[in-house]
Scaffold this active site. Structure first.
Site, PDB file in Angstrom:
ATOM      1  N   ASN A   9       0.868  -1.177   0.000  1.00  0.00           N
ATOM      2  CA  ASN A   9       0.000   0.000   0.000  1.00  0.00           C
ATOM      3  C   ASN A   9       0.905   1.227   0.000  1.00  0.00           C
ATOM      4  OD1 ASN A   9      -1.778   2.071   0.496  1.00  0.00           O
ATOM      5  ND2 ASN A   9      -2.285   1.440   2.594  1.00  0.00           N
ATOM      6  N   LYS A  11       0.190   4.234  -0.365  1.00  0.00           N
ATOM      7  CA  LYS A  11      -0.433   5.470   0.152  1.00  0.00           C
ATOM      8  C   LYS A  11      -0.135   6.621  -0.812  1.00  0.00           C
ATOM      9  CE  LYS A  11      -0.230   3.506   4.688  1.00  0.00           C
ATOM     10  NZ  LYS A  11      -0.275   3.691   6.123  1.00  0.00           N
ATOM     11  N   HIS A  95      -9.650   1.526   4.512  1.00  0.00           N
ATOM     12  CA  HIS A  95      -8.402   1.736   5.258  1.00  0.00           C
ATOM     13  C   HIS A  95      -8.665   2.703   6.412  1.00  0.00           C
ATOM     14  CE1 HIS A  95      -4.362   2.986   6.282  1.00  0.00           C
ATOM     15  NE2 HIS A  95      -3.952   1.863   5.718  1.00  0.00           N
ATOM     16  N   GLU A  97      -7.094   5.135   7.448  1.00  0.00           N
ATOM     17  CA  GLU A  97      -6.900   6.560   7.116  1.00  0.00           C
ATOM     18  C   GLU A  97      -8.131   7.112   6.403  1.00  0.00           C
ATOM     19  OE1 GLU A  97      -3.103   5.952   5.200  1.00  0.00           O
ATOM     20  OE2 GLU A  97      -2.277   5.432   7.164  1.00  0.00           O
ATOM     21  N   GLU A 167      -5.660  -4.517  10.522  1.00  0.00           N
ATOM     22  CA  GLU A 167      -4.636  -3.501  10.734  1.00  0.00           C
ATOM     23  C   GLU A 167      -4.946  -2.735  12.020  1.00  0.00           C
ATOM     24  OE1 GLU A 167      -2.660  -2.376   6.751  1.00  0.00           O
ATOM     25  OE2 GLU A 167      -4.407  -1.111   6.968  1.00  0.00           O
ATOM     26  N   GLY A 173       2.105   2.689  10.601  1.00  0.00           N
ATOM     27  CA  GLY A 173       3.055   3.778  10.423  1.00  0.00           C
ATOM     28  C   GLY A 173       3.742   4.223  11.698  1.00  0.00           C
ATOM     29  N   SER A 212       3.118  -1.683  10.359  1.00  0.00           N
ATOM     30  CA  SER A 212       4.568  -1.753  10.603  1.00  0.00           C
ATOM     31  C   SER A 212       5.144  -3.143  10.345  1.00  0.00           C
ATOM     32  CB  SER A 212       4.900  -1.262  12.018  1.00  0.00           C
ATOM     33  OG  SER A 212       4.501   0.098  12.165  1.00  0.00           O
TER      34      SER A 212
HETATM   35  P1  PGA Z   1       2.569   0.589   7.560  1.00  0.00           P
HETATM   36  O1  PGA Z   1       1.140   0.790   6.879  1.00  0.00           O
HETATM   37  O2  PGA Z   1       3.140  -0.705   7.055  1.00  0.00           O
HETATM   38  O3  PGA Z   1       3.381   1.787   7.092  1.00  0.00           O
HETATM   39  O4  PGA Z   1       2.358   0.571   9.023  1.00  0.00           O
HETATM   40  C1  PGA Z   1       0.279  -0.293   6.666  1.00  0.00           C
HETATM   41  C2  PGA Z   1      -1.029   0.206   6.097  1.00  0.00           C
HETATM   42  O5  PGA Z   1      -1.505   1.272   6.514  1.00  0.00           O
HETATM   43  O6  PGA Z   1      -1.640  -0.449   5.212  1.00  0.00           O
END
Ligand code: PGA
Length: 251
Positions: A9, A11, A95, A97, A167, A173, A212
């Site tokens: 992903n 982003k 997601h 976000e 998640e 993140g 992460s």
């Molecule tokens: P990350 O993001 O691996 O940077 O923690 C995962 C995601 O939001 O899909």
């Protein structure tokens, strides 16, 4: 037997030149990825480039979002049919976000999920609790509510052509990864919840971990029985790290 999926992903990261470099790096290392299916989810403007660069390889691609509508006067939106037009196999829906920053609630997410499936895309449904929800001990309630929103709109059979990504919001993140045991516990619960409706769908459902995931923690997460791959954010922006996570499923 569930084939693991490693989905990147990206982003809102990238440029024409960085995308080209990243894709070349991924292509160069694919031969050593023996078990996992690999997919990347770039921002919309790079889908054409991804299609050109990855057609004919084993890598699939998808988008990070789609419209609830199929076409028409919806300025700024992108329809499922357009994603198909660019060869997408997958689309991320719900997601965290999108849920927190853009106000997408379970109803909107369920509609996007349905629209994606109706178009022939495979939705990657993201679910997960915030830190506050975990501390209050309601992780199971939260993921159950998020899964039930899909099941009540479309039935559990809708999950037969879908992927779930668990998640935990506190792990996205942040560099803080759920322990393999914490993740496994929730993954098993999600599968059980689906199994209450349909055992076959639950058995075949790929449930990815996201938050992460890195080369140094992927193998132990993927070794857990109910963890069927990863949705990888930050670490998917570097070909070497992404490939190392993809290879972690070889063991
Ligand atoms: P990350 O993001 O691996 O940077 O923690 C995962 C995601 O939001 O899909």
């Amino acid at each position: 037997m569930r084939q693991p999926l490693s989905a990147g992903n990206w982003k809102m990261h990238g440029s024409q030149s960085s995308v080209k470099t990243l894709l070349a790096g991924i292509r160069a290392g694919l031969a050593e990825v023996r078990v996992a299916e690999v997919a990347v989810c770039p921002p919309f403007p790079y889908l054409g480039m991804v299609q050109r660069e990855l057609s004919g390889t084993s890598v699939a691609w998808g988008a990070q979002n789609l419209s609830t509508e199929t076409m028409g006067a919806f300025t700024g939106e992108v329809a499922a049919s357009m994603l198909l037009d660019f060869g997408c196999k997958y689309v991320i829906v719900g997601h965290s976000e999108r849920r927190t920053l853009y106000g997408e609630d379970d109803v909107v997410v369920a509609r996007k999920f349905a629209v994606a499936r109706a178009a022939g895309l495979i939705p990657i449904l993201c679910i997960g609790e915030t830190l506050e929800e975990r501390e209050r001990g309601i992780t199971r309630d939260v993921v159950a509510r998020q899964v039930d929103a899909i099941i009540s709109l479309e039935g559990a059979v809708a999950l037969a052509d879908a992927v779930i990504a668990y998640e935990p919001v506190w792990a996205i993140g942040t560099g803080v990864t759920a322990t393999p045991e914490q993740a496994q516990e929730v993954h098993a619960y999600i599968r059980k919840r689906v199994a209450e409706h349909d055992v076959d769908v639950a058995d075949n459902l790929r449930i990815l971990y996201g938050g992460s995931m890195k080369p140094d923690n992927a193998a132990e997460l993927l070794a857990k029985r109910d963890i069927d791959g990863g949705l990888i954010g930050g670490a998917s922006l570097k070909a070497e790290d992404f490939l190392a996570i993809c290879r972690a499923a070889n063991a």
